[in-house]
Design an enzyme around this catalytic site. Structure first.
Site, PDB file in Angstrom:
ATOM      1  N   GLU A 222      -1.387 -13.844 -21.150  1.00  9.09           N
ATOM      2  CA  GLU A 222      -1.186 -13.692 -21.984  1.00  9.09           C
ATOM      3  C   GLU A 222      -2.170 -15.422 -22.906  1.00  9.09           C
ATOM      4  O   GLU A 222      -1.023 -16.214 -22.611  1.00  9.09           O
ATOM      5  CB  GLU A 222      -0.653 -13.301 -23.603  1.00  9.09           C
ATOM      6  CG  GLU A 222      -1.362 -13.174 -24.752  1.00  9.09           C
ATOM      7  CD  GLU A 222       0.072 -13.046 -25.533  1.00  9.09           C
ATOM      8  OE1 GLU A 222       1.692 -13.743 -25.498  1.00  9.09           O
ATOM      9  OE2 GLU A 222       0.326 -12.317 -26.773  1.00  9.09           O
TER      10      GLU A 222
ATOM     11  N   CYS B 140      -1.524 -10.144 -31.333  1.00  6.12           N
ATOM     12  CA  CYS B 140      -0.695  -9.528 -30.302  1.00  6.12           C
ATOM     13  C   CYS B 140      -2.079  -8.506 -29.657  1.00  6.12           C
ATOM     14  O   CYS B 140      -2.144  -8.536 -28.153  1.00  6.12           O
ATOM     15  CB  CYS B 140       0.149  -9.155 -30.650  1.00  6.12           C
ATOM     16  SG  CYS B 140       0.522  -7.766 -31.973  1.00  6.12           S
TER      17      CYS B 140
END
Ligand code: NAD
Length: 499
Positions: free
Chosen positions: A403, A301
């Site tokens: 993302e 992440c």
């Protein structure tokens, strides 16, 4: 993995295929159905995972509730921290088994699983045991105006906590939530990702051996929507949900718990920026930057996907990063040369490949990578992707906004500090940023202007486990780490006694 409580004499199929079971109320339990656990390095099925249906999730929550109301509810923080430290010792003792579990599920290099995932799992357990032991659950005195009352506050566990975790760092992220939840006196039902069910199941054996009472730690397997994840978050007896995963799933979980107004802690996605100033020590910066883009095949992440570089050194940084990308060795987890594993699944690689096409349609120049590599025959069925770097994009392009969660980054030049800050903050996410400069005053100044949960200066992924961790915007709600975690995993009652 996970001994069946009612061991069947017909163990032939078992011998052929590893079975990964649910763990409910201190017993390993079959599911009504199974799904395959696939090795991402080869694309072959390595285990059958027993899926928990709604009644089994219900049993797990009720087992956790019963344990919470039983002997676990009478333990002291010192008792629980002792058990957590014992569990950490068992993680160390069984480290190689846990490494195997992570490698089979994720395809990452064994050396990474050993030095990062499993080592951090033990560190998580010890760190939260230390924090909880130091902070305690006990009262603190509050001054009362006029001195006419005595105030104290008690921390109480939430009760049954649902722990839902993703596939990228399975055991590390699980223990990050498990340790503070248990230290505070909660019981848990864990739902690992369907891609990585092995380490949470193996951990159940260690939890049992450490001496935790039955029902304190439960594991249910399955997917999210319409499966174990949704059955768990929608369960009326769950008192709180701690979740690490994508922002879209965070939103779905929020909707699921909204009618019951339960606390949530969300560690979600990121679209993290690195800002490289011309005065940075270029070699050290490039090493750190390359790690931040490509670690765990870009599936962290915190990984950098946007790189903003001061114009004067733009081409040098591009060339240095390309060189480091091309030096990465994609290969089998046990090969000592391997630095980089595959992506987690066929579906995830298909998603990343869509972003690769999208980048090219947006006019990106592919500086390196951009395709699927030729791998040796034994690995040709896996989900490999060449590390990829783009230039020629802007913040308006979708690949610079969404993302991607792969070994990819776009590099964009900037001319001054204000522009760099503006570009880095121009995102709906707010998890992490890294500033690379040898001017420390500038480092502080720029880091403080980043709208993120964690801003690094001249480093990346360096974590002191007591410091707050979390994100802003689409990257999450709340902070965990040290006493910040204790705040989430407890409710506080203020008792006010008139004197
Ligand atoms: P995901 O959101 O698809 O799944 C995460 C977990 O949620 C899995 O166990 C999944 O089965 C479960 N789930 C999915 N839908 C659900 C639903 N409707 N109800 C309940 N549970 C549900 O994420 P992923 O693909 O496994 O992981 C990658 C994502 O995780 C990335 O976005 C990454 O940035 C994020 N992540 C964040 C952090 C952090 O600390 N901020 C750390 C690691 C990963």
């Amino acid at each position: 993995m996970g001994r069946a409580s009612d061991e069947s004499p017909d163990s032939r199929r078992e011998a052929m295929m590893l079975q990964i079971r649910n763990y409910v109320g201190g017993r390993f339990v079959d599911g009504a159905s199974t799904f395959p656990d696939v090795d991402p390095t080869t694309g072959t099925t390595v285990a059958e995972v027993h899926e928990a249906d709604a009644p089994l999730v219900d049993q797990a929550v009720l087992a956790a509730r019963a344990a919470h109301e039983g002997p676990w509810g009478r333990t002291t923080v010192a008792d629980r921290c002792r058990l957590l430290r014992r569990l950490a010792d068992l993680v160390d003792a069984r480290a190689e088994d846990l490494v195997r579990a992570e490698v089979i599920d994720t395809g990452k290099p064994a050396a990474t699983a050993r030095s990062l995932d499993v080592a951090r799992a033990a560190a998580n357990l010890r760190s939260f045991a230390d924090t909880a032991a130091a902070e305690g659950m006990e009262s603190y005195l509050l001054e009362h105006p006029g001195g006419q009352a005595l105030n104290y506050a008690l921390r109480k566990p939430l009760g049954v906590v649902a722990v839902i975790v993703p596939w990228n760092l399975p055991l590390l992220l699980l223990t990050w939530k498990l340790a503070p939840a248990l230290a505070c006196g909660n019981t848990v039902v864990v739902k690992p990702s369907d891609e990585t069910p092995a380490s949470a199941t193996l951990l159940a054996e260690l939890v049992e051996e450490a001496g935790f009472p039955a029902g304190v730690y439960n594991v249910v397997h399955g997917r999210g929507a319409g499966s174990a994840g949704e059955f768990l978050t929608g369960h009326p007896a769950v008192d709180g949900v701690t979740f690490t995963g994508s922002s879209a799933t965070g939103a779905a979980i929020m909707r699921a718990v909204a009618p019951r107004v339960r606390p949530v802690s969300f560690e979600l996605g990121g679209k993290n920026a690195a800002v490289v100033f011309a005065d940075a020590d270029l070699d050290a910066t490039l090493d750190g930057l390359a790690r931040s883009v490509f670690a765990n095949t870009g599936q962290v992440c915190l990984c950098t996907e946007r790189v903003y570089v001061e114009r004067g050194v733009f081409e040098d940084v591009c060339a240095g990063l390309v060189k480091r990308a091309e030096a990465l060795h994609l290969g089998a987890p046990d090969d000592e040369r391997t630095t980089t594993g595959p992506l987690i699944s066929a579906a995830h690689r298909a998603k990343v490949l869509r972003y690769l096409r999208l980048a090219e349609e947006s006019g990106a120049q592919v500086r390196t990578g951009g395709d699927v590599p030729d791998m040796p025959d034994a690995l040709s069925g896996g989900w490999w992707l060449r590390p990829t770097l783009w230039t020629g994009l802007t913040n308006a392009d979708r690949v610079m906004r969404d993302e991607v969660f792969g070994p990819v980054a776009g590099l964009i030049p900037f001319d001054d500090e204000d522009e760099a800050v503006h570009l880095a903050n121009d995102t709906e996410y707010g998890l992490a940023a890294a500033v690379w400069t040898s001017d420390l005053r500038r480092g502080h100044r720029v880091a403080q202007r980043m709208d993120v949960g964690i801003a690094w200066v001249n480093t990346w992924f360096l974590r002191e486990l007591r410091s707050p961790f979390g994100g802003t915007g689409l990257s999450g709600i709340g902070r965990e780490g040290g006493r910040h975690s204790l705040d989430f995993y407890t409710e506080t009652t203020n008792v006010c006694v008139a004197l």
